[in-house]
Design a protein around this motif. Structure first.
Motif, PDB file in Angstrom:
ATOM      1  N   ASP A 161      -4.497  48.513  92.093  1.00 38.57           N
ATOM      2  CA  ASP A 161      -3.747  47.346  92.573  1.00 38.57           C
ATOM      3  C   ASP A 161      -3.601  46.317  91.450  1.00 38.57           C
ATOM      4  N   ASP A 162      -2.874  46.676  90.405  1.00 35.98           N
ATOM      5  CA  ASP A 162      -2.752  45.787  89.243  1.00 35.98           C
ATOM      6  C   ASP A 162      -1.838  44.595  89.505  1.00 35.98           C
ATOM      7  N   ASP A 163      -1.044  44.657  90.576  1.00 34.59           N
ATOM      8  CA  ASP A 163      -0.179  43.519  90.901  1.00 34.59           C
ATOM      9  C   ASP A 163      -0.793  42.625  91.983  1.00 34.59           C
ATOM     10  N   ASN A 164      -2.056  42.914  92.333  1.00 32.89           N
ATOM     11  CA  ASN A 164      -2.837  42.070  93.249  1.00 32.89           C
ATOM     12  C   ASN A 164      -2.151  41.831  94.603  1.00 32.89           C
ATOM     13  N   THR A 165      -1.587  42.886  95.160  1.00 34.71           N
ATOM     14  CA  THR A 165      -0.975  42.766  96.489  1.00 34.71           C
ATOM     15  C   THR A 165      -1.967  43.104  97.597  1.00 34.71           C
ATOM     16  N   HIS A 171       4.508  52.709  93.638  1.00 33.77           N
ATOM     17  CA  HIS A 171       4.657  52.244  92.256  1.00 33.77           C
ATOM     18  C   HIS A 171       3.298  52.217  91.538  1.00 33.77           C
ATOM     19  N   ASN A 172       2.273  51.691  92.211  1.00 32.00           N
ATOM     20  CA  ASN A 172       0.923  51.656  91.621  1.00 32.00           C
ATOM     21  C   ASN A 172       0.420  53.061  91.322  1.00 32.00           C
ATOM     22  N   ARG A 175       2.053  54.649  88.277  1.00 34.03           N
ATOM     23  CA  ARG A 175       1.538  54.099  87.015  1.00 34.03           C
ATOM     24  C   ARG A 175       0.199  54.728  86.640  1.00 34.03           C
TER      25      ARG A 175
END
Length: 217
Positions: A161-165, A171-172, A175
């Motif tokens: 969860d690199d986009d902190n959602t 998408h995660n 990646r």
């Protein structure tokens, strides 16, 4: 015919002989008494002056050696070093409060500002508002060693969860698969999400992720 000897000399001799016998008897008794006294003295002496029994040595004191402290694995050491280097952007071997926050978060520890300031105060020897790698390593080594399995899972979730959602999206997953060198197409990745997406919202939340990681196989 009996002879009577009334001579005073004879009487003296007889008396003298009698006296000698009496003296001889007294001497014998004296000798016996002396012998008995000597024996008694020896017995008493042997009882009073006998060597006391040897003392037993005191019981040995058993020293309980504490169990060795857990050690970092080589993988964990590298993990800490890489987290530090990633956020040491100016390469001065030190992290300010922002670098410290993100380096710790990369290792699975999302600390609030008061805790970050406390760490800096404890290790900022020159009062420059930074923490050096050596001190950062010590702080993180203790935390990583004591990290629970659930914390490990939480850290792994954050890597996805690199986009902190708060969720792992397609998408995660794409990646991470690319970073790991996994050659999976989009349909395969979506199938993975669908399998564990319990609330059927098209993504995997942290609760679902923990269930995946702790499920008996």
């Amino acid at each position: 015919m009996s002879l009577k000897c009334n001579s005073p000399h004879t009487s003296n001799i007889t008396n003298s002989g009698t006296k000698k016998k009496k003296i001889s008897g007294n001497d014998s008794n004296s000798n016996n008494n002396a012998t008995n006294a000597t024996v008694a003295t020896n017995i008493i002496s042997s009882n009073t002056s006998s060597t006391p029994p040897p003392q037993l040595p005191p019981p040995a004191i058993i020293s309980k050696t504490p169990p060795p402290l857990p050690q970092l694995s080589e993988e964990q050491k590298v993990e800490i070093k890489e987290a530090f280097e990633l956020f040491d952007t100016d390469k001065d071997d030190a992290l300010d409060i922002h670098g410290l926050k993100f380096a710790m978060k990369a290792l699975g520890f999302d600390e609030k500002k008061p805790e970050l300031l406390k760490i800096l105060r404890q290790h900022d020897k020159n009062e420059e508002g930074v923490i050096a790698f050596e001190d950062f390593f010590k702080v993180m080594a203790e935390r990583v060693i004591n990290r629970s399995p659930i914390e490990e899972i939480h850290r792994a979730f954050q890597l996805f969860d690199d986009d902190n959602t708060g969720k792992i999206s397609l998408h995660n997953l794409k990646r991470v698969a690319k970073e790991l060198g996994e050659n999976l197409d989009e349909d395969e990745l979506q199938a993975m999400i669908d399998e564990f997406d319990l609330d059927e919202d098209g993504e995997i939340n942290e609760e679902e992720f923990v269930k995946i990681m702790t499920e008996d196989t």
